[in-house]
Design a protein around this motif. Structure first.
Motif, PDB file in Angstrom:
ATOM      1  N   ASN A 136       0.683  -1.218   0.016  1.00 50.10           N
ATOM      2  CA  ASN A 136      -0.087  -0.232  -0.203  1.00 50.10           C
ATOM      3  C   ASN A 136       0.911   1.135   0.037  1.00 50.10           C
ATOM      4  O   ASN A 136       1.978   1.230   0.463  1.00 50.10           O
ATOM      5  N   ARG A 137       0.504   2.207  -0.656  1.00 51.67           N
ATOM      6  CA  ARG A 137       1.268   3.562  -1.001  1.00 51.67           C
ATOM      7  C   ARG A 137       0.202   4.685  -1.062  1.00 51.67           C
ATOM      8  O   ARG A 137      -1.093   4.341  -1.242  1.00 51.67           O
ATOM      9  N   ASP A 163       2.734   8.014  11.433  1.00 52.40           N
ATOM     10  CA  ASP A 163       2.150   7.296  12.384  1.00 52.40           C
ATOM     11  C   ASP A 163       1.422   6.191  11.529  1.00 52.40           C
ATOM     12  O   ASP A 163       0.516   5.434  11.918  1.00 52.40           O
ATOM     13  N   GLN A 164       0.977   6.430  10.285  1.00 52.36           N
ATOM     14  CA  GLN A 164       0.203   5.833   9.606  1.00 52.36           C
ATOM     15  C   GLN A 164       0.854   4.428   8.772  1.00 52.36           C
ATOM     16  O   GLN A 164       1.784   4.549   8.556  1.00 52.36           O
ATOM     17  N   ASP A 165      -0.094   3.533   8.876  1.00 57.90           N
ATOM     18  CA  ASP A 165       0.533   2.118   8.272  1.00 57.90           C
ATOM     19  C   ASP A 165       0.392   2.072   6.942  1.00 57.90           C
ATOM     20  O   ASP A 165      -0.412   1.253   6.476  1.00 57.90           O
ATOM     21  N   ILE A 166       1.256   2.732   6.288  1.00 56.36           N
ATOM     22  CA  ILE A 166       1.377   2.536   4.818  1.00 56.36           C
ATOM     23  C   ILE A 166       2.996   2.502   4.330  1.00 56.36           C
ATOM     24  O   ILE A 166       3.465   2.846   5.213  1.00 56.36           O
ATOM     25  N   ASP A 167       3.111   1.318   3.600  1.00 55.05           N
ATOM     26  CA  ASP A 167       4.573   1.110   2.968  1.00 55.05           C
ATOM     27  C   ASP A 167       5.163   2.037   2.627  1.00 55.05           C
ATOM     28  O   ASP A 167       6.595   2.268   2.975  1.00 55.05           O
ATOM     29  N   LYS A 185       8.771   1.856   6.284  1.00 54.01           N
ATOM     30  CA  LYS A 185       8.908   1.148   7.124  1.00 54.01           C
ATOM     31  C   LYS A 185      10.559   1.114   7.385  1.00 54.01           C
ATOM     32  O   LYS A 185      11.349   1.200   6.727  1.00 54.01           O
ATOM     33  N   LYS A 186      10.752   1.069   8.776  1.00 57.21           N
ATOM     34  CA  LYS A 186      12.208   1.351   9.245  1.00 57.21           C
ATOM     35  C   LYS A 186      13.278   0.307   8.937  1.00 57.21           C
ATOM     36  O   LYS A 186      14.300   0.346   8.450  1.00 57.21           O
ATOM     37  N   THR A 216       9.163   2.048  14.312  1.00 53.90           N
ATOM     38  CA  THR A 216       9.057   1.186  13.288  1.00 53.90           C
ATOM     39  C   THR A 216       8.804   1.987  11.771  1.00 53.90           C
ATOM     40  O   THR A 216       8.956   1.547  10.634  1.00 53.90           O
ATOM     41  N   ARG A 217       9.082   3.258  11.979  1.00 49.06           N
ATOM     42  CA  ARG A 217       9.082   3.813  10.883  1.00 49.06           C
ATOM     43  C   ARG A 217      10.500   4.929  10.496  1.00 49.06           C
ATOM     44  O   ARG A 217      11.015   5.251  11.449  1.00 49.06           O
TER      45      ARG A 217
END
Length: 320
Positions: free
Chosen positions: A2-3, A25-29, A89-90, A138-139
């Motif tokens: 997802n992007r 903070d958004q869970d987007i690749d 992603k980190k 995580t980012r």
């Protein structure tokens, strides 16, 4: 995968940085975020605005003071400068990958740039892009600037501090020779560069729609606005520093040292060859506990009736 691609519609830098904090903070690749600011000075997380900026001139000209969460030096933004942010992603995102994307976008415009060792992008040896980085658990966030048609002539008005000598543990900016992309392509526009970065992102990660967003209105971003754009809060959070000056007055030579913490003068030292030794104690009584800004010091000066103290205060105020 997802992007997302976001284009800010506000030109308020603090709101746009608050929006960036929201996007991290958004869970987007993969996220590409593009934003353009009204005139402002953006300082790094650990910098001292008193030693980096001409705060009085900025206030006179309504140039916003902003502190970002990432490191690096102080920079000037205006509408001729495009800010870009790449978030991922980190464990899988790298600055090398991001730089390649930006360089490819510029290459698609017929502009060949190079990467320098200090995380700057250069055009013919001059800096057209500065970059800084931030990581969370995580980012990975990589943001940078692209000077397109920025008014470089006014930078020195706001980034050159006064003659005041400030001793501080804060990070100092590094002077660079800067240039605009318009030096390589005279008719270039911000919209053209935006499209080039969007196309490069889509080429790498797949076709992605562009979402326009006003972070001045988004509640999650509004909640963090003060962290980036509240001038008083930024000044209060400045690391402790010492302001020192030396000058020969009519009553003798004086070296004044002011310890400043949380925007307050907390300690005053005066070393002097004045025959009247009481002036050192009188300066302590006059200045300790006073807010460290020109307006507060001007008020102290206006109330002062002692000629020797007034002469020193007048010189001190002139240094702001």
């Amino acid at each position: 995968m997802n992007r997302a691609i976001y284009l800010a519609t506000t030109h308020d830098c603090a709101a746009n940085l608050a929006g960036e904090a929201y996007l991290i903070d958004q869970d987007i690749d993969h996220i590409l975020y593009l934003w353009v600011n009204d005139p402002c000075i953006v300082i790094g997380r650990f910098q001292n605005p008193y030693s980096e900026c001409n705060l009085e001139r900025m206030e006179e000209d309504s140039v916003q003071l902003v502190r970002r969460k990432s490191g690096g030096g102080a920079v000037y933004h205006d509408r001729g400068n495009l800010c870009f942010t790449l978030i991922g992603k980190k464990e899988s995102s790298t600055k090398e990958e991001n730089f390649n994307l930006v360089l490819q976008g510029l290459r698609n415009l017929g502009i060949e740039c190079t990467l320098s060792g200090r995380n700057d992008i250069l055009l013919d040896g001059k800096k057209i892009s500065g970059n800084a980085f931030q990581t969370t658990a995580t980012r990975f966030c990589h943001h940078g600037t692209l000077l397109i048609t920025s008014d470089l002539s006014v930078m020195a008005n706001y980034l050159t501090p006064s003659e005041t000598k400030l001793a501080s543990k804060a990070v100092k900016s590094v002077a660079s020779r800067v240039s605009n992309l318009s030096e390589a392509k005279k008719d270039i526009t911000t919209e053209e560069v935006q499209k080039a970065l969007i196309d490069a992102f889509c080429e790498k990660y797949g076709t992605t729609p562009v979402v326009e967003i006003d972070f001045k209105e988004l509640e999650e971003a509004k909640a963090n606005y003060r962290l980036f754009g509240d001038r008083d809060l930024i000044l209060e959070k400045t690391p402790q520093f010492t302001h020192s000056l030396n000058h020969r007055f009519s009553w003798g030579e004086g070296t004044l040292s002011l310890d400043v913490d949380r925007k307050m003068i907390v300690k005053v030292h005066l070393f002097t060859d004045s025959l009247d030794t009481s002036i050192a104690e009188r300066m302590v009584e006059t200045l300790e506990g006073v807010t460290y800004d020109r307006q507060a010091l001007q008020m102290v000066m206006d109330r002062c009736t002692e000629e020797d103290v007034l002469e020193l205060l007048t010189y001190l105020v002139s240094q702001f």
